[in-house]
Design an enzyme around this catalytic site. Structure first.
Site, mmCIF file in Angstrom:
data_model
loop_
_atom_site.group_PDB
_atom_site.id
_atom_site.type_symbol
_atom_site.label_atom_id
_atom_site.label_comp_id
_atom_site.label_asym_id
_atom_site.label_seq_id
_atom_site.Cartn_x
_atom_site.Cartn_y
_atom_site.Cartn_z
ATOM 1 N N GLU A 1 4.130 -11.655 5.864
ATOM 2 C CA GLU A 1 2.674 -11.784 5.790
ATOM 3 C C GLU A 1 2.167 -12.857 6.751
ATOM 4 O OE1 GLU A 1 1.168 -11.607 1.521
ATOM 5 O OE2 GLU A 1 3.319 -11.759 1.229
ATOM 6 N N SER B 1 8.365 -5.778 -5.313
ATOM 7 C CA SER B 1 7.472 -4.654 -5.001
ATOM 8 C C SER B 1 7.575 -3.548 -6.041
ATOM 9 C CB SER B 1 7.831 -4.050 -3.638
ATOM 10 O OG SER B 1 7.517 -4.931 -2.610
ATOM 11 N N HIS C 1 5.765 2.875 2.604
ATOM 12 C CA HIS C 1 5.663 1.828 1.571
ATOM 13 C C HIS C 1 5.259 2.400 0.205
ATOM 14 C CE1 HIS C 1 5.108 -2.093 -0.270
ATOM 15 N NE2 HIS C 1 3.866 -1.794 -0.576
ATOM 16 N N HIS D 1 5.495 -13.265 1.017
ATOM 17 C CA HIS D 1 6.503 -12.808 1.979
ATOM 18 C C HIS D 1 6.326 -13.492 3.329
ATOM 19 C CE1 HIS D 1 6.234 -9.456 -0.932
ATOM 20 N NE2 HIS D 1 7.522 -9.324 -0.690
ATOM 21 N N MET E 1 13.175 -7.466 2.723
ATOM 22 C CA MET E 1 12.398 -8.459 3.475
ATOM 23 C C MET E 1 12.029 -9.664 2.608
ATOM 24 S SD MET E 1 9.766 -5.799 5.290
ATOM 25 C CE MET E 1 10.319 -4.191 5.883
ATOM 26 N N HIS F 1 1.906 -5.755 -5.790
ATOM 27 C CA HIS F 1 2.149 -7.136 -6.214
ATOM 28 C C HIS F 1 0.904 -7.653 -6.928
ATOM 29 C CE1 HIS F 1 5.966 -8.103 -4.127
ATOM 30 N NE2 HIS F 1 5.589 -7.118 -3.337
HETATM 31 N N1 HPA Z 1 14.016 -1.887 4.583
HETATM 32 C C1 HPA Z 1 13.521 -3.128 4.394
HETATM 33 N N2 HPA Z 1 12.880 -3.474 3.298
HETATM 34 C C2 HPA Z 1 12.735 -2.568 2.329
HETATM 35 C C3 HPA Z 1 13.223 -1.268 2.447
HETATM 36 C C4 HPA Z 1 13.901 -0.905 3.643
HETATM 37 O O1 HPA Z 1 14.371 0.230 3.822
HETATM 38 N N3 HPA Z 1 12.904 -0.596 1.306
HETATM 39 C C5 HPA Z 1 12.252 -1.499 0.510
HETATM 40 N N4 HPA Z 1 12.141 -2.690 1.138
#
Ligand code: HPA
Length: 272
Positions: A88, A32, A245, A85, A209, A67
Site C-alpha cells: 500500500e 484477506s 483479487h 501492507h 504479500m 479487510h
Molecule cells: N501471490 C501473492 N499473494 C497472494 C496470492 C498469490 O498468488 N494469493 C493471495 N495472496
C-alpha cells in the site's frame, strides 16, 4: 524502525487502554477475506471491546477490500481484523505497529493468518497450510534502523520463528492441515510464472504479500508465532487463467467455518 517508533507504540497502547483494561495473552491477525471470522470467534459485543483503527493514535484505515479495520479485545484473545501492507506504500513501521502494540498490551502468542498462492503441486484452493518457515523476499526488514528498546535483541534468531509446539497443537485440532514454507513478495502485482518457478526452486510452497514483517517483529519481542495460510488460488501460471483479487477474497471467505474452528480451539487450549 524509526527513532519515534516506541513513542508511536505507546500512544497507540494508550488509545486502546482508554477503552479497555483487558490483557489477553493470545492475539490473532486476520488476513484477506478473513475479517468476518471475528463475528463467529468473539460473539456479541458485551464481552469484548471493539476499537476501530481510526480511534487508535498512529493507525490508519486499511484500504484493501476484504479487510475490516478493527481491533477486538476480549478476555481471552485480541483480534485484529485487517492489516496494513507494504504494497500500500506504507512504511514498514506502519505495517508492524499493530504487532508491537499487541506485544506491549501483554500478548505472548500471535496467530497470523493470510491468503496465499499455492506453489506446491499438492495444494488446492481452500487448503489451510501451517507455515513452518518463511523466505523474506520483500527486499527489506522492519527491524532495520534503531532498535525498539522493548525488543530483546538486535539480531533475532529465526531458527524456529514458527513455534513447533504451537504447530503440534494446531495439528491436533485439525489433522487435515498441510504444512509449507511461505515466501513474502512485496507485490502488489501477483508474480510472473517465471517468479513462481524461481520460488519453487528455492524451496517456497506458498507465496503472499504479508506476514513476514509481522513475524520478524513478533520474534524480536519474544512473542511466539503460529502462521496459517489459506491457499486462495494456485500460483501464477498454474491454473491456466489470470489471478483476480476477488477470487482471493471469496476463497478466504469460503473456509470461514474451518478457520473459526481451528482458531477457537487454539484460543481455548492456549488460555487453559
Ligand atoms: N501471490 C501473492 N499473494 C497472494 C496470492 C498469490 O498468488 N494469493 C493471495 N495472496
Amino acid at each position: 524502525m524509526q527513532a519515534d517508533f516506541r513513542d508511536r507504540v505507546e500512544q497507540a497502547v494508550a488509545s486502546v487502554r482508554r477503552r479497555t483494561q483487558r490483557t489477553p495473552g493470545v492475539a490473532i491477525v486476520l488476513g484477506s477475506g478473513l475479517s468476518d471470522v471475528i463475528d463467529d470467534l468473539v460473539p456479541g459485543t458485551a464481552d469484548a471491546t471493539i476499537v476501530g483503527y481510526g480511534e487508535i493514535d498512529g493507525f490508519s484505515s486499511p484500504s484493501v477490500a476484504g479487510h475490516r479495520g478493527t481491533l477486538t479485545v476480549a478476555d481471552d484473545v485480541a483480534v485484529m481484523a485487517g492489516r496494513f501492507h507494504f504494497y500500500e506504500g506504507r512504511p514498514m513501521d506502519d505495517v508492524v505497529l499493530p504487532v508491537a502494540v499487541l506485544a506491549s498490551l501483554g500478548v505472548r502468542t500471535l496467530i497470523v493468518t493470510n491468503a496465499a498462492g499455492g506453489i506446491r503441486r499438492d495444494y488446492q484452493p481452500g487448503d489451510l497450510v501451517l507455515i513452518t518457515d518463511h523466505i523474506n523476499l520483500m527486499g527489506t526488514s522492519p527491524l532495520t534502523g534503531p532498535q525498539d528498546p522493548a525488543s530483546s535483541v538486535r539480531f533475532p534468531d529465526m531458527t524456529e520463528a514458527y513455534d513447533p509446539a504451537l504447530r503440534v497443537l494446531a495439528m491436533e485440532l485439525d489433522p487435515e492441515l498441510k504444512t509449507g514454507v511461505y515466501a513474502a513478495m512485496s507485490g502488489p502485482a501477483y508474480e510472473t510464472p517465471a517468479e513462481i518457478t524461481m520460488l519453487e526452486r528455492i524451496g517456497a510452497d506458498l507465496v503472499g504479500m504479508s506476514t513476514v514483517p509481522e513475524v520478524l517483529v513478533a520474534r524480536s519481542y519474544g512473542v511466539g508465532v503460529l502462521g496459517v495460510s489459506t491457499v486462495t488460488n494456485l500460483a501464477a501460471g498454474r491454473a491456466g487463467r489470470p489471478l483476480d483479487h476477488r477470487e482471493v477474497v471469496e476463497v478466504g471467505a469460503s473456509i470461514r467455518g474451518r478457520m473459526v474452528g481451528l482458531l477457537a480451539g487454539l484460543i481455548a487450549r492456549l488460555e487453559a
